[in-house]
Design an enzyme around this catalytic site. Structure first.
Site, PDB file in Angstrom:
ATOM      1  N   ASP A 265      -7.146 -12.940   9.409  1.00  0.00           N
ATOM      2  CA  ASP A 265      -6.609 -12.483   8.126  1.00  0.00           C
ATOM      3  C   ASP A 265      -5.286 -11.754   8.352  1.00  0.00           C
ATOM      4  OD1 ASP A 265      -7.294 -11.869   5.121  1.00  0.00           O
ATOM      5  OD2 ASP A 265      -6.524  -9.996   5.955  1.00  0.00           O
TER       6      ASP A 265
ATOM      7  N   TYR B 258       2.105  -7.375   6.346  1.00  0.00           N
ATOM      8  CA  TYR B 258       1.667  -6.787   7.616  1.00  0.00           C
ATOM      9  C   TYR B 258       2.751  -6.937   8.694  1.00  0.00           C
ATOM     10  CZ  TYR B 258      -3.005  -7.143   5.450  1.00  0.00           C
ATOM     11  OH  TYR B 258      -4.075  -7.073   4.601  1.00  0.00           O
TER      12      TYR B 258
ATOM     13  N   HIS C 271      -1.880 -11.068  -3.247  1.00  0.00           N
ATOM     14  CA  HIS C 271      -2.321  -9.832  -2.591  1.00  0.00           C
ATOM     15  C   HIS C 271      -2.799  -8.769  -3.598  1.00  0.00           C
ATOM     16  CE1 HIS C 271      -1.554  -7.754   1.513  1.00  0.00           C
ATOM     17  NE2 HIS C 271      -2.583  -7.200   0.919  1.00  0.00           N
TER      18      HIS C 271
HETATM   19  P1  NDP Z   1     -11.662  -1.527   8.745  1.00  0.00           P
HETATM   20  O1  NDP Z   1     -12.643  -1.094   7.721  1.00  0.00           O
HETATM   21  O2  NDP Z   1     -11.816  -2.845   9.378  1.00  0.00           O
HETATM   22  O3  NDP Z   1     -11.594  -0.384   9.843  1.00  0.00           O
HETATM   23  C1  NDP Z   1     -10.653  -0.406  10.880  1.00  0.00           C
HETATM   24  C2  NDP Z   1     -10.728   0.917  11.626  1.00  0.00           C
HETATM   25  O4  NDP Z   1     -11.993   1.045  12.274  1.00  0.00           O
HETATM   26  C3  NDP Z   1      -9.674   1.004  12.699  1.00  0.00           C
HETATM   27  O5  NDP Z   1      -9.274   2.352  12.780  1.00  0.00           O
HETATM   28  C4  NDP Z   1     -10.426   0.594  13.966  1.00  0.00           C
HETATM   29  O6  NDP Z   1      -9.829   1.216  15.086  1.00  0.00           O
HETATM   30  C5  NDP Z   1     -11.804   1.138  13.685  1.00  0.00           C
HETATM   31  N1  NDP Z   1     -12.890   0.304  14.291  1.00  0.00           N
HETATM   32  C6  NDP Z   1     -13.027  -1.025  14.240  1.00  0.00           C
HETATM   33  N2  NDP Z   1     -14.161  -1.414  14.851  1.00  0.00           N
HETATM   34  C7  NDP Z   1     -14.742  -0.289  15.321  1.00  0.00           C
HETATM   35  C8  NDP Z   1     -15.937  -0.046  16.052  1.00  0.00           C
HETATM   36  N3  NDP Z   1     -16.757  -1.044  16.406  1.00  0.00           N
HETATM   37  N4  NDP Z   1     -16.235   1.236  16.369  1.00  0.00           N
HETATM   38  C9  NDP Z   1     -15.423   2.259  16.015  1.00  0.00           C
HETATM   39  N5  NDP Z   1     -14.282   2.091  15.308  1.00  0.00           N
HETATM   40  C10 NDP Z   1     -13.947   0.819  14.973  1.00  0.00           C
HETATM   41  O7  NDP Z   1     -10.206  -1.334   8.078  1.00  0.00           O
HETATM   42  P2  NDP Z   1      -9.014  -2.198   7.566  1.00  0.00           P
HETATM   43  O8  NDP Z   1      -8.462  -1.412   6.446  1.00  0.00           O
HETATM   44  O9  NDP Z   1      -8.122  -2.592   8.673  1.00  0.00           O
HETATM   45  O10 NDP Z   1      -9.640  -3.531   6.928  1.00  0.00           O
HETATM   46  C11 NDP Z   1      -9.877  -4.714   7.661  1.00  0.00           C
HETATM   47  C12 NDP Z   1      -8.895  -5.818   7.283  1.00  0.00           C
HETATM   48  O11 NDP Z   1      -8.966  -6.137   5.905  1.00  0.00           O
HETATM   49  C13 NDP Z   1      -7.414  -5.442   7.459  1.00  0.00           C
HETATM   50  O12 NDP Z   1      -7.023  -5.385   8.802  1.00  0.00           O
HETATM   51  C14 NDP Z   1      -6.751  -6.507   6.650  1.00  0.00           C
HETATM   52  O13 NDP Z   1      -6.730  -7.741   7.346  1.00  0.00           O
HETATM   53  C15 NDP Z   1      -7.695  -6.580   5.440  1.00  0.00           C
HETATM   54  N6  NDP Z   1      -7.230  -5.697   4.326  1.00  0.00           N
HETATM   55  C16 NDP Z   1      -6.792  -6.294   3.162  1.00  0.00           C
HETATM   56  C17 NDP Z   1      -6.329  -5.539   2.104  1.00  0.00           C
HETATM   57  C18 NDP Z   1      -5.875  -6.204   0.860  1.00  0.00           C
HETATM   58  O14 NDP Z   1      -5.261  -5.524   0.005  1.00  0.00           O
HETATM   59  N7  NDP Z   1      -6.143  -7.484   0.672  1.00  0.00           N
HETATM   60  C19 NDP Z   1      -6.269  -4.053   2.177  1.00  0.00           C
HETATM   61  C20 NDP Z   1      -6.825  -3.516   3.412  1.00  0.00           C
HETATM   62  C21 NDP Z   1      -7.281  -4.328   4.424  1.00  0.00           C
HETATM   63  P3  NDP Z   1      -9.205   0.397  16.338  1.00  0.00           P
HETATM   64  O15 NDP Z   1      -8.309  -0.676  15.815  1.00  0.00           O
HETATM   65  O16 NDP Z   1      -8.470   1.490  17.058  1.00  0.00           O
HETATM   66  O17 NDP Z   1     -10.371  -0.127  17.121  1.00  0.00           O
END
Ligand code: NDP
Length: 277
Positions: free
Chosen positions: A52, A57, A115
């Site tokens: 995704d 981004y 979006h």
């Molecule tokens: P998530 O809910 O996926 O959480 C990500 C956070 O959790 C990061 O800080 C990551 O840190 C941490 N994390 C991930 N896995 C673990 C684990 N197993 N244990 C502990 N910590 C963990 O957040 P996002 O907001 O990034 O959402 C996911 C995706 O959704 C986005 O990346 C994007 O592709 C999409 N999105 C779409 C939006 C839209 O408007 N359409 C808006 C927001 C998101 P680290 O990377 O340091 O491991």
């Protein structure tokens, strides 16, 4: 059995007949270049087959490079990108789509999403997406951050409807009415920020359930969305977490634990709120 075959990614069939993996890697806030390339490679090695991204981004270039160079046939990887707000409108949406394709270096994307529901331009944008889908350069079209009234507006104006709606979704933002509406209209809901952007990972109520299944708190949150029938796209740049987040197909949350997780809803939005967008 190795880790990959254990993961055995479940797929859903979308309303237009194409298949989408139930789990993918999110890439928001992952830097273009080495960081995103390494993350995509690790994810593909771990068995992920959905990526995704979005124009906003700023990492489409690296995402495309990682896909082109990974050695996995293109048709086995599901690529989503999105139309950013300032690119909305009929002509602008066409141009932005072409630009995304070029930046990705791909001949097609699997899913192209609006979006955010930008009031002044979203209907014209949808018209463009319908035409882009008809051109064959994108296998499916959908929306993101659409509430029920936004979806109803599309239904009142178009025959071709989104096959996916990507929204923030986790137990602390259990959007049951939206989920029921989407199920009723055959629109697959996709959970973004399924880990509540990392803000709720140490909630003790999740820890109690995680201990019971000998799983991590992140795995419990991901499994909850999967059992509600959503596509789930957690983001991580850490190899161990990427592997951990896909190891969620070897257990089932009981009805009782699903209900306990459902009851955690507090309408928490870690992203912006589309109801007053
Ligand atoms: P998530 O809910 O996926 O959480 C990500 C956070 O959790 C990061 O800080 C990551 O840190 C941490 N994390 C991930 N896995 C673990 C684990 N197993 N244990 C502990 N910590 C963990 O957040 P996002 O907001 O990034 O959402 C996911 C995706 O959704 C986005 O990346 C994007 O592709 C999409 N999105 C779409 C939006 C839209 O408007 N359409 C808006 C927001 C998101 P680290 O990377 O340091 O491991």
């Amino acid at each position: 059995m190795n880790q990959k075959s254990q993961n055995n990614l479940q797929q859903y069939t979308l309303a237009n007949g194409i298949k989408i993996p139930s789990l993918g890697i999110g890439t928001w806030k992952i830097r273009d270049g080495r960081e995103v390339i390494r993350t995509i490679r690790t994810s593909l090695d771990a068995g992920y087959r959905l990526i995704d991204t979005a124009k906003i981004y700023g990492n489409e270039k690296g995402v495309g490079k990682a896909i082109r160079e990974c050695g996995i046939p293109r048709e086995q990887i599901f690529v989503t990108t999105k139309l950013w707000n300032k690119d909305q409108g009929y002509e602008k949406a066409h141009k932005a789509f072409e630009k995304s394709l070029k930046t990705l270096g791909l001949e097609y994307v699997d899913l192209f999403l609006i979006h955010w529901p930008v009031a002044a331009a979203r209907l014209e944008s949808w018209k463009a997406l319908v035409d882009i889908a008809a051109s064959g350069k994108c296998r499916a079209i959908g929306v993101s951050n659409y509430t029920i009234p936004h979806l109803q507006e599309l239904m009142n104006n178009f025959d071709v409807l989104p096959v996916v709606n990507q929204v923030e979704f986790h137990p602390f933002l259990y959007q049951k009415d939206l989920l029921d509406f989407c199920v009723q209209h055959n629109i697959r809901l996709e959970a973004y920020s399924p880990l509540a952007h990392g803000e709720k990972l140490s909630d003790p109520r999740i820890t109690v359930i995680a201990k019971k299944y000998e799983k991590s708190n992140a795995q419990i949150l991901i499994r909850w969305s999967l059992q509600h029938g959503l596509v789930v796209i957690p983001k991580s740049t850490h190899s161990q977490r990427i592997i951990e987040n896909i190891a969620v197909y070897d257990f089932l949350l009981s009805e009782e634990d699903m209900a306990a997780l459902d009851s955690l809803n507090e309408n928490l939005r870690t992203c912006w709120d589309p109801t007053d967008f």
